[in-house]
Design a protein around this motif. Structure first.
Motif, PDB file in Angstrom:
ATOM      1  N   TYR A 104      -8.590   7.140 -52.270  1.00  8.22           N
ATOM      2  CA  TYR A 104      -7.682   7.343 -53.398  1.00  8.22           C
ATOM      3  C   TYR A 104      -7.727   6.111 -54.296  1.00  8.22           C
ATOM      4  CZ  TYR A 104      -5.318  11.624 -51.820  1.00  8.22           C
ATOM      5  OH  TYR A 104      -5.029  12.919 -51.483  1.00  8.22           O
ATOM      6  N   GLY A 105      -7.442   6.295 -55.567  1.00  9.56           N
ATOM      7  CA  GLY A 105      -7.421   5.178 -56.495  1.00  9.56           C
ATOM      8  C   GLY A 105      -6.476   4.100 -56.007  1.00  9.56           C
ATOM      9  N   ARG A 106      -6.962   2.861 -55.917  1.00  6.66           N
ATOM     10  CA  ARG A 106      -6.193   1.797 -55.273  1.00  6.66           C
ATOM     11  C   ARG A 106      -4.902   1.483 -56.024  1.00  6.66           C
ATOM     12  NH1 ARG A 106      -6.681  -1.745 -50.947  1.00  6.66           N
ATOM     13  NH2 ARG A 106      -7.801   0.081 -50.198  1.00  6.66           N
ATOM     14  N   SER A 143      -3.021   3.385 -57.878  1.00  8.67           N
ATOM     15  CA  SER A 143      -2.032   4.444 -57.700  1.00  8.67           C
ATOM     16  C   SER A 143      -1.431   4.420 -56.305  1.00  8.67           C
ATOM     17  CB  SER A 143      -2.680   5.808 -57.972  1.00  8.67           C
ATOM     18  OG  SER A 143      -1.792   6.858 -57.656  1.00  8.67           O
ATOM     19  N   ILE A 144      -2.286   4.311 -55.294  1.00 14.46           N
ATOM     20  CA  ILE A 144      -1.764   4.384 -53.926  1.00 14.46           C
ATOM     21  C   ILE A 144      -0.975   3.119 -53.580  1.00 14.46           C
ATOM     22  CG2 ILE A 144      -3.671   3.362 -52.564  1.00 14.46           C
ATOM     23  CD1 ILE A 144      -3.318   5.929 -50.760  1.00 14.46           C
ATOM     24  N   ARG A 145      -1.377   1.966 -54.129  1.00 12.70           N
ATOM     25  CA  ARG A 145      -0.622   0.737 -53.904  1.00 12.70           C
ATOM     26  C   ARG A 145       0.790   0.883 -54.470  1.00 12.70           C
ATOM     27  NH1 ARG A 145       0.876  -3.424 -57.099  1.00 12.70           N
ATOM     28  NH2 ARG A 145       1.264  -5.454 -56.074  1.00 12.70           N
ATOM     29  N   ARG A 146       0.891   1.432 -55.667  1.00  5.73           N
ATOM     30  CA  ARG A 146       2.192   1.606 -56.312  1.00  5.73           C
ATOM     31  C   ARG A 146       3.095   2.518 -55.477  1.00  5.73           C
ATOM     32  NH1 ARG A 146       0.258   3.150 -60.611  1.00  5.73           N
ATOM     33  NH2 ARG A 146       0.465   5.407 -60.414  1.00  5.73           N
ATOM     34  N   ARG A 147       2.539   3.583 -54.944  1.00  7.19           N
ATOM     35  CA  ARG A 147       3.333   4.529 -54.165  1.00  7.19           C
ATOM     36  C   ARG A 147       3.727   3.954 -52.804  1.00  7.19           C
ATOM     37  NH1 ARG A 147       3.416   9.617 -56.323  1.00  7.19           N
ATOM     38  NH2 ARG A 147       2.248   9.764 -58.266  1.00  7.19           N
ATOM     39  N   LEU A 148       2.805   3.207 -52.193  1.00  7.08           N
ATOM     40  CA  LEU A 148       3.122   2.580 -50.913  1.00  7.08           C
ATOM     41  C   LEU A 148       4.230   1.546 -51.056  1.00  7.08           C
ATOM     42  CD1 LEU A 148      -0.449   2.067 -49.359  1.00  7.08           C
ATOM     43  CD2 LEU A 148       1.315   3.696 -48.624  1.00  7.08           C
ATOM     44  N   ILE A 163       2.909   9.580 -50.886  1.00  9.96           N
ATOM     45  CA  ILE A 163       1.552   9.301 -51.354  1.00  9.96           C
ATOM     46  C   ILE A 163       1.017  10.425 -52.223  1.00  9.96           C
ATOM     47  CG2 ILE A 163      -0.851   9.006 -50.622  1.00  9.96           C
ATOM     48  CD1 ILE A 163       0.162   7.499 -48.184  1.00  9.96           C
ATOM     49  N   THR A 164       1.204  11.642 -51.762  1.00 11.24           N
ATOM     50  CA  THR A 164       0.636  12.780 -52.486  1.00 11.24           C
ATOM     51  C   THR A 164       1.420  13.006 -53.771  1.00 11.24           C
ATOM     52  OG1 THR A 164       1.991  14.277 -51.132  1.00 11.24           O
ATOM     53  CG2 THR A 164      -0.280  13.909 -50.439  1.00 11.24           C
ATOM     54  N   VAL A 165       0.746  13.573 -54.733  1.00 13.28           N
ATOM     55  CA  VAL A 165       1.308  13.719 -56.071  1.00 13.28           C
ATOM     56  C   VAL A 165       1.861  15.131 -56.243  1.00 13.28           C
ATOM     57  CG1 VAL A 165       0.826  13.570 -58.536  1.00 13.28           C
ATOM     58  CG2 VAL A 165      -0.349  12.053 -56.924  1.00 13.28           C
ATOM     59  N   ASN A 166       3.152  15.252 -56.463  1.00 10.04           N
ATOM     60  CA  ASN A 166       3.793  16.557 -56.607  1.00 10.04           C
ATOM     61  C   ASN A 166       4.401  16.698 -58.005  1.00 10.04           C
ATOM     62  OD1 ASN A 166       3.240  17.496 -53.952  1.00 10.04           O
ATOM     63  ND2 ASN A 166       4.840  16.150 -53.188  1.00 10.04           N
ATOM     64  N   VAL A 167       3.553  16.558 -59.011  1.00 11.57           N
ATOM     65  CA  VAL A 167       3.989  16.710 -60.396  1.00 11.57           C
ATOM     66  C   VAL A 167       3.546  18.092 -60.868  1.00 11.57           C
ATOM     67  CG1 VAL A 167       3.832  15.822 -62.744  1.00 11.57           C
ATOM     68  CG2 VAL A 167       3.779  14.239 -60.804  1.00 11.57           C
ATOM     69  N   ILE A 225      -7.457  12.791 -60.823  1.00 11.88           N
ATOM     70  CA  ILE A 225      -7.212  11.514 -61.494  1.00 11.88           C
ATOM     71  C   ILE A 225      -6.684  10.453 -60.527  1.00 11.88           C
ATOM     72  CG2 ILE A 225      -6.809  12.503 -63.775  1.00 11.88           C
ATOM     73  CD1 ILE A 225      -3.809  12.260 -63.254  1.00 11.88           C
ATOM     74  N   TYR A 226      -6.235  10.863 -59.337  1.00  9.72           N
ATOM     75  CA  TYR A 226      -5.716   9.909 -58.363  1.00  9.72           C
ATOM     76  C   TYR A 226      -6.777   9.491 -57.338  1.00  9.72           C
ATOM     77  CZ  TYR A 226      -1.302  11.134 -60.462  1.00  9.72           C
ATOM     78  OH  TYR A 226      -0.296  11.336 -61.372  1.00  9.72           O
ATOM     79  N   PHE A 227      -8.007  10.035 -57.470  1.00 11.15           N
ATOM     80  CA  PHE A 227      -9.101   9.674 -56.577  1.00 11.15           C
ATOM     81  C   PHE A 227     -10.002   8.654 -57.252  1.00 11.15           C
ATOM     82  CE2 PHE A 227      -9.087  14.269 -54.713  1.00 11.15           C
ATOM     83  CZ  PHE A 227      -7.873  14.009 -54.108  1.00 11.15           C
ATOM     84  N   ASN A 228     -10.677   7.833 -56.446  1.00  9.09           N
ATOM     85  CA  ASN A 228     -11.690   6.967 -57.042  1.00  9.09           C
ATOM     86  C   ASN A 228     -12.947   7.778 -57.345  1.00  9.09           C
ATOM     87  OD1 ASN A 228     -13.189   7.204 -54.650  1.00  9.09           O
ATOM     88  ND2 ASN A 228     -12.553   5.212 -53.852  1.00  9.09           N
ATOM     89  N   ARG A 229     -13.916   7.156 -58.001  1.00  6.76           N
ATOM     90  CA  ARG A 229     -15.096   7.894 -58.473  1.00  6.76           C
ATOM     91  C   ARG A 229     -15.875   8.530 -57.314  1.00  6.76           C
ATOM     92  NH1 ARG A 229     -16.510   9.813 -63.395  1.00  6.76           N
ATOM     93  NH2 ARG A 229     -15.481   7.961 -64.204  1.00  6.76           N
TER      94      ARG A 229
END
Length: 251
Positions: free
Chosen positions: A36-38, A40-45, A78-82, A226-230
């Protein structure tokens, strides 16, 4: 005598803590968030860490290893529920006017909604298929990594305060009826009609590690990549390519 660490050393330690935490999740529970994009996941953690009253990410690792409830809550964080019903109405209008006419010629339709969250967009598709007369010959597979979100999706109960937005979205998406036909107001909530889920199968699926679906005619995956790395994005796109039937559509 206290030793002060440099900012770079603090950041390095934090990154290592995150690596170890994500590896622990993978090894213990089989959920792979390592790509996962670092940012984004850092912010959520960090948000979940602060909400849990823990001092650092390493303390989170201890909690998730010995407390399944803590782990379940962490996955939800962690998971995105938007999501919302008919979110981005012009997208749904395009599906109705450009995609569904191409699919109507098939005797049986298979649709995969990957990363379905709490189900609002799944039911939006079901409504479109109903209004175009083909819901009865469709099978919708709705998947997500978050079993709490999937349970909410199966219950199909949403806050009544959201209905005004959902109604406007439905109308902009080209809805043909009154949106009130599709829900019942009850105790401050809107409960979607049960028949909307008769062609939907909700199940757990992790895009990072799980296998392909056999040929499906349409895949929906919105607000996930958009929340995953390349690296993981490319892997998931390959997964979708291998899951689509010839001439299928990726939304």
């Amino acid at each position: 005598m206290a030793v002060l660490m440099k900012r770079s050393e603090i950041a390095e330690n934090e990154n290592l803590e995150i690596d170890l935490l994500l590896e622990a999740i993978w090894q213990k529970y089989g959920f792979d968030f390592r790509e996962y994009g670092r940012a984004s996941i850092r912010r959520r953690l960090l948000k979940h860490m602060n909400a849990s009253g823990l001092e650092n990410i390493s303390k989170m690792q201890h909690e998730l290893l010995y407390d399944r409830i803590f782990f379940n809550n962490l996955v939800t964080a962690i998971t995105v529920n938007v999501t919302e019903m008919f979110r981005d109405p012009l997208c749904f209008k395009a599906i109705k006017t450009k995609v569904i006419p191409e699919l109507k010629n098939l005797d049986h339709l298979r649709i995969w909604h990957a990363g379905c969250s709490t189900g609002e967009e799944v039911y939006s598709i079901a409504i479109l298929l109903h209004e175009t007369g083909i819901l009865d010959r469709c099978q919708i597979y709705a998947t997500d990594t978050d079993d709490v979100a999937l349970e909410k999706a199966e219950n199909a109960i949403y806050p009544a305060g959201s209905i005004q937005t959902y109604t406007k979205n439905y109308q902009k998406a080209g809805g043909e009826k009154s949106f009130s036909n599709y829900y019942t107001a009850k105790y401050g909530n809107a409960v979607l009609k049960k028949w909307l889920s008769r062609k939907v199968l909700f199940s757990l699926h992790n895009l990072a590690v799980d296998s392909v679906f056999s040929e499906v005619d349409m895949i929906m995956c919105r607000n996930v990549l958009i929340y995953f790395n390349r690296k993981l994005q490319n892997s998931v796109l390959k997964l979708f390519t291998n899951s689509l039937a010839p001439g299928g559509f990726l939304i």
